[in-house]
Design a protein around this motif. Structure first.
Motif, PDB file in Angstrom:
ATOM      1  N   UNK A   2       0.833  -1.207   0.000  1.00  0.00           N
ATOM      2  CA  UNK A   2       0.000   0.000   0.000  1.00  0.00           C
ATOM      3  C   UNK A   2       0.871   1.263   0.000  1.00  0.00           C
ATOM      4  N   UNK A   3       1.882   1.289   0.847  1.00  0.00           N
ATOM      5  CA  UNK A   3       2.758   2.470   0.921  1.00  0.00           C
ATOM      6  C   UNK A   3       3.524   2.676  -0.378  1.00  0.00           C
ATOM      7  N   UNK A   4       4.029   1.608  -0.955  1.00  0.00           N
ATOM      8  CA  UNK A   4       4.779   1.717  -2.210  1.00  0.00           C
ATOM      9  C   UNK A   4       3.869   2.159  -3.355  1.00  0.00           C
ATOM     10  N   UNK A   5       2.635   1.689  -3.357  1.00  0.00           N
ATOM     11  CA  UNK A   5       1.693   2.082  -4.406  1.00  0.00           C
ATOM     12  C   UNK A   5       1.360   3.562  -4.318  1.00  0.00           C
ATOM     13  N   UNK A   6       1.105   4.050  -3.108  1.00  0.00           N
ATOM     14  CA  UNK A   6       0.798   5.467  -2.924  1.00  0.00           C
ATOM     15  C   UNK A   6       1.971   6.332  -3.376  1.00  0.00           C
ATOM     16  N   UNK A   7       3.194   5.924  -3.027  1.00  0.00           N
ATOM     17  CA  UNK A   7       4.372   6.693  -3.418  1.00  0.00           C
ATOM     18  C   UNK A   7       4.581   6.660  -4.929  1.00  0.00           C
ATOM     19  N   UNK A   8       4.383   5.503  -5.558  1.00  0.00           N
ATOM     20  CA  UNK A   8       4.581   5.377  -7.001  1.00  0.00           C
ATOM     21  C   UNK A   8       3.643   6.301  -7.762  1.00  0.00           C
ATOM     22  N   UNK A   9       2.386   6.348  -7.346  1.00  0.00           N
ATOM     23  CA  UNK A   9       1.411   7.184  -8.045  1.00  0.00           C
ATOM     24  C   UNK A   9       1.743   8.669  -7.866  1.00  0.00           C
ATOM     25  N   UNK A 305       8.285  -3.374  -5.371  1.00  0.00           N
ATOM     26  CA  UNK A 305       7.793  -4.443  -4.510  1.00  0.00           C
ATOM     27  C   UNK A 305       8.313  -5.786  -5.014  1.00  0.00           C
ATOM     28  N   UNK A 306       8.233  -6.801  -4.159  1.00  0.00           N
ATOM     29  CA  UNK A 306       8.673  -8.134  -4.558  1.00  0.00           C
ATOM     30  C   UNK A 306       7.705  -8.719  -5.576  1.00  0.00           C
ATOM     31  N   UNK A 307       8.273  -9.334  -6.619  1.00  0.00           N
ATOM     32  CA  UNK A 307       7.466  -9.971  -7.655  1.00  0.00           C
ATOM     33  C   UNK A 307       8.112 -11.271  -8.090  1.00  0.00           C
ATOM     34  N   UNK A 308       7.302 -12.240  -8.413  1.00  0.00           N
ATOM     35  CA  UNK A 308       7.785 -13.458  -9.050  1.00  0.00           C
ATOM     36  C   UNK A 308       7.634 -13.305 -10.557  1.00  0.00           C
ATOM     37  N   UNK A 309       8.694 -13.616 -11.276  1.00  0.00           N
ATOM     38  CA  UNK A 309       8.651 -13.501 -12.730  1.00  0.00           C
ATOM     39  C   UNK A 309       7.646 -14.485 -13.315  1.00  0.00           C
ATOM     40  N   UNK A 310       6.976 -14.063 -14.350  1.00  0.00           N
ATOM     41  CA  UNK A 310       5.974 -14.897 -15.010  1.00  0.00           C
ATOM     42  C   UNK A 310       6.671 -15.983 -15.822  1.00  0.00           C
TER      43      UNK A 310
END
Length: 354
Positions: A2-9, A305-310
């Motif tokens: 949530x915090x990273x999303x708010x900052x990104x936008x 944020x952490x992501x798993x590659x597709x």
């Protein structure tokens, strides 16, 4: 998240305004992040001011989604492997329709060009409007509408030809539902932000169980996902590669509405689905396409944020074949060939000379 999303936008909108000399604080946006597999909402940002308690654009900004609707058109076609595959040629030719009431509908491609016969996968990766309309009219408006409803669109909409180019208004949360069904391989899980309600002693009062329904053929969804990866590697969303960590494979789709009023990007990694919208509250043009507005917001979030590659692991019943630029079966050592996945038995019948 949530915090990273708010900052990104917030931070990306400031950068866009400064770089394009747009009036400060004139752009708005929304971000939604959900689990790809179970539909749990991980972040929901309703505007660039994260502390604002008023209008929540992620929930209530119902805007035309533009080309974000196109994957539903192509999924409908790919669900008919006897007729359509990723290498099937579709016609990118002029469209001139008379609609009820006497109006004429003459959509155009973004580049105002006609491209003739193009492979289906290229029509989606380049987001060609005319190829999409011709394909959609061939598979039928009602089947496309049924696909949208199966993928989780519950809002009422009219199945007019303009639906094929995104004359469908949804909130960012509703778009996240649509793309979550694709990210989960064709299985729909209603989005949820509550797992259970407990009393003061932490005893469970009510639980909201995970419900899953099959929304589409997993084999057809795999073909579509492979195509949406192509969008981010060589299509309209290719710019996202420069913004993401090296090696992080994602699938996604840009969306732009008439007069550049709405900028969208929806996509997913192996474990997260994210939807970004950028526009103006007064519905004035922004001058931003999906690739120049919402896509950088989306990429900033996913990078932070952490992501798993597709990983494209085909389900049973799929097989790969080498195909040349004309859509003919070929051999691996021939010039310009690409290995495409096909639902067994749907590969091209015509064999090249090579």
């Amino acid at each position: 998240v949530q915090q990273r999303a708010a900052a990104a936008l917030s931070e990306r909108l400031q950068r866009i305004e400064k770089g394009r000399r747009i009036d400060a604080d004139s752009l708005q946006g929304a971000l939604v992040v959900v689990s790809a597999q179970n539909g749990e909402v991980q972040a929901l940002v309703g505007g660039r001011d994260a502390g604002f308690a008023g209008f929540n654009r992620a929930l209530d900004a119902v805007r035309p989604i533009g080309s974000l609707v196109k994957p539903a058109v192509y999924l409908t076609a790919l669900s008919r492997p006897e007729r359509y595959t990723l290498s099937t040629l579709v016609e990118d030719k002029a469209v001139d329709m008379r609609l009820p009431g006497g109006q004429r509908w003459q959509p155009r491609n973004y580049d105002r060009q006609l491209h003739g016969d193009v492979p289906l996968h290229e029509a989606l990766s380049r987001s060609l409007n005319l190829a999409t309309v011709n394909l959609g009219m061939d598979v039928g408006l009602k089947p496309v509408a049924s696909t949208l409803r199966a993928l989780g669109v519950s809002r009422d909409f009219d199945a007019f030809p303009s639906l094929l180019l995104g004359a469908l208004s949804l909130s960012p949360l509703e778009v996240a539902q649509l793309y979550q069904s694709l990210a989960a391989g064709g299985f729909n899980s209603p989005l949820r932000a509550i797992r259970a309600v407990l009393d003061v002693d932490h005893e469970q009062l009510q639980r909201y169980p995970l419900t899953v329904t099959q929304a589409a053929d997993p084999a057809a969804v795999f073909l579509l996902t492979r195509n949406l990866v192509e969008v981010t590697e060589s299509g309209t969303g290719a710019g996202v590669r420069r913004l993401l960590p090296k090696g992080l494979q994602v699938a996604g789709k840009t969306g732009t509405t008439n007069d550049l009023r709405d900028s969208w990007f929806a996509g997913f990694s192996a474990d997260r689905v994210a939807v970004a919208w950028v526009g103006r509250d007064d519905n004035a043009p922004t001058g931003l396409t999906g690739a120049s507005g919402a896509m950088p917001v989306w990429a900033d979030l996913m990078r932070s944020i952490d992501n798993l590659s597709l990983h494209l692991t085909p389900p049973p019943g799929l097989e790969y074949h080498w195909v040349d630029g004309a859509g003919r079966l070929s051999a691996e050592n021939c010039d310009g060939v690409v290995a495409f996945p096909y639902i067994a038995g749907s590969q091209p019948a015509v064999v090249s000379d090579c």
